[in-house]
Write an enzyme that holds these catalytic residues in place. Structure first.
Site, short mmCIF file in Angstrom:
data_model
loop_
_atom_site.label_atom_id
_atom_site.label_comp_id
_atom_site.label_asym_id
_atom_site.label_seq_id
_atom_site.Cartn_x
_atom_site.Cartn_y
_atom_site.Cartn_z
N GLU A 35 0.69 -1.15 0.31
CA GLU A 35 0.10 0.10 0.13
C GLU A 35 0.88 1.36 0.06
OE1 GLU A 35 -0.29 1.07 4.89
OE2 GLU A 35 -2.23 0.49 3.46
N CYS A 90 2.83 8.61 1.52
CA CYS A 90 3.50 7.52 2.35
C CYS A 90 3.74 6.37 1.77
CB CYS A 90 2.62 7.28 3.78
SG CYS A 90 3.37 6.00 4.84
N CYS A 138 7.20 -6.83 7.12
CA CYS A 138 7.95 -6.34 8.00
C CYS A 138 8.76 -7.45 8.88
CB CYS A 138 7.74 -5.08 8.46
SG CYS A 138 8.93 -4.32 9.54
N CYS A 146 7.00 -5.20 15.10
CA CYS A 146 6.38 -4.20 16.50
C CYS A 146 5.11 -4.61 16.97
CB CYS A 146 6.40 -2.61 15.90
SG CYS A 146 8.34 -2.07 15.49
N CYS A 177 1.69 -2.87 15.49
CA CYS A 177 1.85 -2.71 14.00
C CYS A 177 1.12 -3.71 13.25
CB CYS A 177 3.12 -2.44 13.51
SG CYS A 177 3.35 -2.30 12.07
N GLY A 218 6.98 -1.93 6.32
CA GLY A 218 8.46 -2.32 6.06
C GLY A 218 9.50 -1.37 6.97
N GLU A 219 10.41 -1.60 7.07
CA GLU A 219 11.61 -0.90 7.79
C GLU A 219 12.75 -0.60 6.76
OE1 GLU A 219 12.82 0.33 10.78
OE2 GLU A 219 14.46 0.99 9.41
N SER A 264 11.85 6.87 7.77
CA SER A 264 11.44 6.36 8.94
C SER A 264 12.31 5.22 9.31
CB SER A 264 10.05 6.40 9.31
OG SER A 264 9.88 6.02 10.63
N SER A 269 10.98 6.02 15.12
CA SER A 269 10.08 5.43 15.70
C SER A 269 10.18 5.23 17.20
CB SER A 269 9.52 4.08 15.08
OG SER A 269 9.22 4.50 13.96
N LEU A 270 9.96 6.11 18.29
CA LEU A 270 10.37 5.85 19.45
C LEU A 270 9.56 5.24 20.31
CD1 LEU A 270 12.97 6.98 21.13
CD2 LEU A 270 11.48 9.10 22.09
N ASN A 291 -4.08 4.34 16.61
CA ASN A 291 -5.25 3.96 16.09
C ASN A 291 -5.58 2.49 16.29
OD1 ASN A 291 -7.21 4.12 14.05
ND2 ASN A 291 -5.97 3.78 12.23
N CYS A 309 -0.24 2.67 9.23
CA CYS A 309 0.46 1.58 9.40
C CYS A 309 0.37 0.35 8.96
CB CYS A 309 1.21 1.39 11.03
SG CYS A 309 2.58 0.88 11.24
S1 SF4 Z 1 6.07 -0.17 13.01
FE1 SF4 Z 1 7.22 -0.13 10.98
S2 SF4 Z 1 9.37 -1.42 11.58
FE2 SF4 Z 1 7.70 -1.79 13.26
S3 SF4 Z 1 6.78 -3.76 12.46
FE3 SF4 Z 1 5.52 -2.08 11.69
S4 SF4 Z 1 6.31 -1.50 9.72
FE4 SF4 Z 1 7.86 -2.78 10.70
#
Ligand code: SF4
Length: 357
Positions: A91, A104, A111, A115, A118, A167-168, A199, A221-222, A298, A341
Site C-alpha cells: 500500500e 506515504c 516487515c 512491532c 503494528c 516495512g523497515e 523513518s 519511531s521512539l 489508531n 501503518c
Molecule cells: S512499525 Fe514499522 S518497523 Fe515496526 S513492524 Fe511496523 S512496519 Fe515494521
C-alpha cells in the site's frame, strides 16, 4: 529476463546504456519520459529513434506496480492498494493537507521487525521491494492525483514523500537509497531532499549511510522512554537499546538544528502515556536537535492497544511542552479506511492468503 528501467538511478542507467552500445544521453531522455511526463510505453517516447524504442520495448520493463484499487477516506486520505508482478500486495497512502499532498510509501512486503502495535509487523516478512517498486508507488500516486481535480489543483501535486508505509526502510537500504536518488535527481522527479523523510525503528548501523545520501529528513519511531516497554513495542530495541540509539543520534554530525530528527511517539493507553513518561522524554532527547510527533494509537484488531482519553493526551503533550520539546500532536488520518501503518494492506494480504489456502 528483461531489466527494469526504474531500478536504475540516472547515473547507473547512463552506464548501463553505454555498456549496451546506447548513447548515454538517451538515458536522460528516457528518465524525462518516465518521471517527468509519466510515459511508460517506450513506443510513445517520440524523441527516441524507432530502433531504440523497439529495443527498449523488448529488452526492458518500465512498470513495476498495478493499482488494485483506491479507497478514499471521509477526510480525503486515499489508500492505493498496489500489486507487484509476482502478486505481492502493498500500500501507499496519499494524504492531502493544506496546500500540499504527502505520499506515504512502503519499502518491504510485510516487515520482519514485528512491532507489537503494528498490523504490518503482524503479517511477518515476505520480501524487500525493488527500487522500481518503491519508485512506482510515486508514479501511481501521481496518476491518482491527476485524475482527482481537487488534488491536482493543490499548489504542488506531490509535495512530500515519507518512507513510513509497510516495512523497515533501513533493512532495504540499497533500494531505498537508489529510489531517493531517482526522486531527487533534477532530470527525474526533481524533488528537494528536504521534502523526503525516511523513518526507522532504530537500525542503528544504517543511520549514517542513509543520511549520507543527501539532506533528507530522518524520522525515528521512539514510542517509549524505557527499555522494558520499548523492548515489547519495538523489539529491535533488544538489539539496539534506547541509550545506544539516542547516543548515536546525539553524536551524529549530519544531524543539526537545521536538520533535526523527527521522533514519532504513538500514545497508547496505560502503556506509554503517564506523566512520568512525558517528563522523562525531554531528558532522554537532550542534546539531539529534534521535533516530536505525538500520534494517538489508531486501534486495530491485530494489537491490544487503544488511544488514551483526550484529557490524558492533553496533559501528556502539555508536559512535553513544559519540558522544552518541539511537539506536534498529529491527527490520525484515514482511520475509517485503516490508513495507519499498513492496516489496509494487512487486510488485503490476509484475504489473498485466505483465497490461496
Ligand atoms: S512499525 Fe514499522 S518497523 Fe515496526 S513492524 Fe511496523 S512496519 Fe515494521
Amino acid at each position: 529476463m528483461s531489466s527494469q528501467l526504474k531500478d536504475f538511478s540516472l547515473a547507473r542507467l547512463r552506464d548501463d546504456f553505454a555498456l549496451r552500445g546506447i548513447a548515454r544521453y538517451r538515458a536522460d531522455q528516457v528518465a524525462g519520459w518516465l518521471y517527468q511526463h509519466g510515459v511508460e510505453d517506450p513506443m510513445a517516447m517520440t524523441n527516441l529513434d524507432l530502433p531504440l524504442r523497439e529495443r527498449l520495448a523488448s529488452e526492458w520493463q518500465s512498470r513495476a506496480l498495478d493499482v488494485d484499487r483506491v479507497q478514499e477516506s471521509s477526510d480525503g486520505t486515499r489508500k492505493l492498494v498496489l500489486r507487484t508482478h509476482d502478486g505481492a500486495v502493498l500500500e501507499a497512502v496519499l494524504i492531502p493537507e493544506e496546500r500540499r499532498n504527502t505520499l506515504c510509501i512502503s519499502t518491504q512486503v510485510g516487515c520482519p521487525l514485528a512491532c507489537s502495535f503494528c498490523a504490518t509487523g503482524a503479517l511477518g516478512f515476505t520480501r524487500n521491494l525493488t527500487t522500481a517498486e518503491i519508485v512506482d508507488q510515486v508514479c501511481r500516486a501521481r496518476e491518482v492525483i491527476d485524475a482527482a481535480p481537487a488534488l491536482a489543483g493543490e499548489e504542488e501535486r506531490l509535495s512530500n514523500i515519507v518512507f513510513m508505509g509497510m516495512g523497515e526502510p533501513l533493512l532495504n537500504l540499497p533500494n531505498v537509497l537508489e529510489s531517493i536518488r531517482i526522486l531527487t535527481d533534477p532530470k527525474a522527479f526533481g524533488m528537494a531532499p528536504r521534502r523526503i523523510t525516511v523513518s526507522t525503528a532504530g537500525v542503528v548501523p544504517k543511520i549514517r549511510p542513509l543520511l549520507e545520501v543527501g539532506p533528507i529528513n530522518l524520522a525515528v519511531s521512539l514510542h517509549a522512554v524505557r527499555d522494558e516497554v520499548r523492548d515489547v513495542l519495538v523489539p529491535i530495541n533488544q538489539k539496539f537499546p534506547l541509550q545506544v540509539l539516542l547516543d548515536t543520534l546525539r553524536n551524529e554530525e549530519l544531524i543539526s538544528r537545521r536538520r533535526p530528527v523527527f521522533f514519532e511517539y504513538t500514545l497508547m493507553k496505560g502503556v506509554n502515556d503517564s506523566l512520568e513518561d512525558a517528563r522523562l522524554l525531554p531528558e532522554l532527547l537532550r542534546g539531539i536537535p529534534s521535533k516530536l510527533n505525538v500520534i494517538p494509537m489508531n486501534p486495530h484488531p491485530d494489537a491490544p492497544y487503544e488511544a488514551p482519553d483526550r484529557d490524558v493526551i492533553d496533559r501528556f503533550t502539555a508536559a512535553l511542552h513544559e519540558g522544552g520539546l518541539r511537539v506536534t500532536l498529529r491527527r490520525n488520518r484515514g482511520a475509517d479506511i485503516d490508513a495507519a501503518c499498513g492496516q489496509l494492506a494487512a487486510r488485503e494480504v490476509r484475504s489473498e492468503r485466505a483465497k490461496g489456502s
